[in-house]
Structures are given as structure tokens and as C-alpha cells.
Scaffold this motif. Structure first.
Motif: not given
Length: 228
Positions: A151-155, A168-189
Motif C-alpha cells: 500500500g506504500k510506494p515501494y522500490l 539518481e532514481e531514488i533521488l527522483q522518487l523522493i523529489d529531492f532537488p539535486h545537481d547531477p554533477a554534485q551527485v556524481e562527485q559525492v558518489f565517486s568520493a
């Protein structure tokens, strides 16, 4: 407005890493603060069970990663995003055995066919019996997560498949505003081993399991996309 979310499943499945990753992106995600095996408090739980209030944390927290959240999912807001995170069962068994059987009474309360044993009693069991109980827990707790999330949104996703696209999919699901470049930088680090502890026992193999447990584990694993 960013949607509230909970990351759950079995412990030792990368939830510390995901919580830290999201928090470093500015999406405040606690790790086992609201749900700890003892919390939420008895009056908070009673109010939720009676429908007087919903279980949820307060801003600035947006989400929480906690395996202990599974039993309380039905009492959380209907629009909360449930992220069910899985790890290969053998790797879970090895990691959980290394750390020990914490919150044993919490497990047996929600899976009553599990014995009410503490960490010391679990450690005294033969290794094969420890592995068997951990395998059963992986099967039953993940099944409980699915049932309680209805009964709840589920992934659902496997931590082994977690990559930049999944983030990126999760950030879009929760409608979190983000900069893709920053996301890639943090993810890689950020290292993925932020909660790795000690040496796992390589002698814990599927051969330790009883025939019935091994068959059940194989079936459950296959359903989640794992091959044993």
C-alpha cells in the motif's frame, strides 16, 4: 517538497553507506535513530497501533535507514517511500555472524518462530546452527518487509547493483532537488565500506545449512535475482 522515505530490509546490507551518501548530498538521512529495536517508545507505538498518530521523524530529517523499521511500516504515513535494500544472502550471513545476534528479542517478537536468544546464547551455538538461523532470518525478514510495505510506494533493489543511476532514481522518487554533477562527485568520493568491521569467516558456506533451509534460501534468493 522532498518526500519522506525509509530504507530497510536486513541489517548488514549497506544501510549505513546509503544513509551517509544521502546525507552528504544534503538529503538528511539518519541511521537507526528513530527505529533501534527498542524505539520508538511504548506510548508512541501504542498511539500508532491505535491510529491516533503516524510514525514519522521530524525535520530536518527526511528519511531513516533502519532494518528495525520493518514491523512498523503499516503505521507510517501512506505516502512514505519504502526503499527495500537487499544483500546477497551468503554475504549477509557472514557479516551478521561476525557482528553477532543483536536485538534477539526484537526478532522473536516479530518472527515468533525464532527463539528468544541474546547475543551470548547465539554465539554459543554450533556454527552450522548459527548459519541456519541467519539464513532463515534473511528469508523471513525480507518477506516481512514486502508484506508490511503493502500500500506504500515501494522500490526493491540489490546493494550489489547500486550505482549512480540507481542513486539518481531514488533521488527522483523522493523529489529531492539535486545537481547531477554534485551527485556524481559525492558518489565517486564516498567509500562503500564505511561500516565494514573485522574479518568475515570464509568457512561459512551454504553447505552448513540444513537441506530444507538451503532449498528455501535458494528459492527466495532466486526471486530477488540472486543465484546460489
Amino acid at each position: 517538497m522532498t518526500k519522506r522515505f525509509v530504507i530497510t530490509g536486513c541489517g548488514r546490507s549497506g544501510t549505513t553507506y546509503i544513509a551517509k551518501l544521502l546525507t552528504e548530498l544534503g538529503c538528511h538521512c539518519d541511521h537507526e535513530v528513530f527505529f533501534t529495536g527498542r524505539k520508538p517508545g511504548v506510548f508512541t507505538r501504542l498511539a500508532a497501533q491505535l491510529g491516533v498518530r503516524e510514525l514519522a521523524w521530524q525535520p530536518p530529517v527526511i528519511g531513516e535507514a533502519a532494518w528495525e523499521a520493518v514491523p512498523w511500516l503499516p503505521h507510517m504515513p501512506d505516502d512514505i517511500q519504502v526503499l527495500h535494500q537487499l544483500r546477497h544472502p551468503l554475504e549477509f550471513i557472514r557479516s551478521r555472524q561476525k557482528k553477532g545476534w543483536v536485538h534477539g528479542y526484537f526478532r522473536s517478537r516479530h518472527l515468533p518462530h525464532f527463539p528468544r536468544m541474546n547475543k551470548e546464547r547465539f554465539a554459543a551455538l554450533p556454527l552450522a546452527e548459527q548459519a541456519d538461523w541467519l539464513a532463515r532470518f534473511w528469508i523471513d525478514w525480507n518477506a516481512l518487509a514486502e508484506t508490511r510495505a503493502e500500500g506504500k510506494p515501494y522500490l526493491r533493489y540489490r546493494i550489489e547493483d547500486f550505482d549512480l543511476a540507481k542513486l539518481e532514481e531514488i533521488l527522483q522518487l523522493i523529489d529531492f532537488p539535486h545537481d547531477p554533477a554534485q551527485v556524481e562527485q559525492v558518489f565517486s568520493a564516498l567509500p562503500t565500506n564505511v561500516n565494514t568491521r573485522g574479518q568475515k569467516r570464509e568457512d561459512i558456506t551454504l553447505d552448513l545449512l540444513s537441506d530444507a533451509t538451503r532449498a528455501d534460501l535458494s528459492a527466495a534468493a532466486q526471486r530477488y535475482g540472486y543465484s546460489l
